[in-house]
Design an enzyme around this catalytic site. Sequence first.
Site, PDB file in Angstrom:
ATOM      1  N   HIS A  22       0.912  -1.145   0.152  1.00  0.00           N
ATOM      2  CA  HIS A  22       0.129  -0.101   0.066  1.00  0.00           C
ATOM      3  C   HIS A  22       0.469   1.814  -0.142  1.00  0.00           C
ATOM      4  CE1 HIS A  22      -2.929  -2.737   2.361  1.00  0.00           C
ATOM      5  NE2 HIS A  22      -3.796  -2.674   1.236  1.00  0.00           N
ATOM      6  N   LYS A  46     -16.303  -8.011   6.472  1.00  0.00           N
ATOM      7  CA  LYS A  46     -15.643  -8.948   7.236  1.00  0.00           C
ATOM      8  C   LYS A  46     -15.561  -8.314   8.443  1.00  0.00           C
ATOM      9  CE  LYS A  46     -12.234  -7.547   3.939  1.00  0.00           C
ATOM     10  NZ  LYS A  46     -11.711  -7.697   2.967  1.00  0.00           N
ATOM     11  N   ARG A  95      -1.783  -5.564  -8.339  1.00  0.00           N
ATOM     12  CA  ARG A  95      -0.494  -7.062  -8.441  1.00  0.00           C
ATOM     13  C   ARG A  95      -0.659  -8.015  -9.453  1.00  0.00           C
ATOM     14  NH1 ARG A  95      -1.878  -7.730  -2.066  1.00  0.00           N
ATOM     15  NH2 ARG A  95      -4.114  -8.311  -3.241  1.00  0.00           N
ATOM     16  N   SER A 133      -2.706  -7.464   2.534  1.00  0.00           N
ATOM     17  CA  SER A 133      -2.561  -7.913   4.260  1.00  0.00           C
ATOM     18  C   SER A 133      -2.878  -8.763   4.738  1.00  0.00           C
ATOM     19  CB  SER A 133      -4.055  -7.107   4.472  1.00  0.00           C
ATOM     20  OG  SER A 133      -3.667  -5.803   4.105  1.00  0.00           O
TER      21      SER A 133
HETATM   22  O1  PNS Z   1      -8.851  -3.169  -0.593  1.00  0.00           O
HETATM   23  P1  PNS Z   1     -10.251  -3.995  -0.683  1.00  0.00           P
HETATM   24  O2  PNS Z   1      -9.720  -3.958   1.154  1.00  0.00           O
HETATM   25  O3  PNS Z   1     -10.113  -4.629  -1.394  1.00  0.00           O
HETATM   26  O4  PNS Z   1     -10.949  -2.749  -0.888  1.00  0.00           O
HETATM   27  C1  PNS Z   1     -12.037  -2.992  -1.837  1.00  0.00           C
HETATM   28  C2  PNS Z   1     -12.977  -1.440  -1.859  1.00  0.00           C
HETATM   29  C3  PNS Z   1     -12.806  -0.663  -0.126  1.00  0.00           C
HETATM   30  C4  PNS Z   1     -12.406  -0.133  -2.059  1.00  0.00           C
HETATM   31  C5  PNS Z   1     -13.771  -1.917  -1.895  1.00  0.00           C
HETATM   32  O5  PNS Z   1     -14.901  -3.160  -1.221  1.00  0.00           O
HETATM   33  C6  PNS Z   1     -15.148  -0.784  -1.652  1.00  0.00           C
HETATM   34  O6  PNS Z   1     -15.350   0.402  -3.147  1.00  0.00           O
HETATM   35  N1  PNS Z   1     -16.168  -0.875  -1.554  1.00  0.00           N
HETATM   36  C7  PNS Z   1     -16.646   0.430  -1.251  1.00  0.00           C
HETATM   37  C8  PNS Z   1     -18.401  -0.323  -1.002  1.00  0.00           C
HETATM   38  C9  PNS Z   1     -18.646   0.089  -2.800  1.00  0.00           C
HETATM   39  O7  PNS Z   1     -18.808   1.006  -3.518  1.00  0.00           O
HETATM   40  N2  PNS Z   1     -19.111  -1.371  -3.284  1.00  0.00           N
HETATM   41  C10 PNS Z   1     -19.253  -0.887  -4.985  1.00  0.00           C
HETATM   42  C11 PNS Z   1     -18.425  -1.414  -5.211  1.00  0.00           C
HETATM   43  S1  PNS Z   1     -18.837  -1.375  -7.658  1.00  0.00           S
END
Ligand code: PNS
Length: 165
Positions: A22, A46, A95, A133
Amino acid sequence: MSATAKRIGIFPGSFDPLHNGHLDLIERSHRLFDEMIVALLANASKQPLFAVEERVEMLEQVLARFGNCRVETFSGLLVDFARSRDASTIVRGLRSGSDLDYELPMTLMNRRMEPSVETIFLLPSADTLHLSSSLIKEVFKLKGDAVGAVPDQIRQQLIDKLRGA
Ligand code: PNS
């Protein structure tokens, strides 16, 4: 966007915890923007290891050296948060091909909901490509030490949290 409008980028995630992959991406992307918001999703389904407040504190400590970065939490849709902050761009890391499989539908859905917000993808440095993570938590839980995978203060917090202080 007018010629004088600030360019605001968002780097969203769960950051449970922040790791050096990150950090590498924040280092690469913060220069592209006048302001960069590192946005912590506060209502993920989660069960996180670290509470939202703990993760915000970790992020603020580690990111203090980036003058144009600030940490915020959000819940609900990422595009609504981006709109509320006048952000033009969401930054995500890629990645691997499986990251792309995960990111592609999310990006296209975000674009469908808010076409004015662009998503850009950056490749992390080769030495952080394998970091996640969840893998880092597993290693620390099993008494391993993923040297150089997380900033020092977060390494200590992982040890305290997963092996008992
Ligand atoms: O890196 P991560 O932890 O997988 O992050 C995922 C994240 C936070 C970017 C994603 O889950 C997100 O944008 N969640 C917010 C809810 C949302 O907008 N959902 C619709 C996506 S199309």
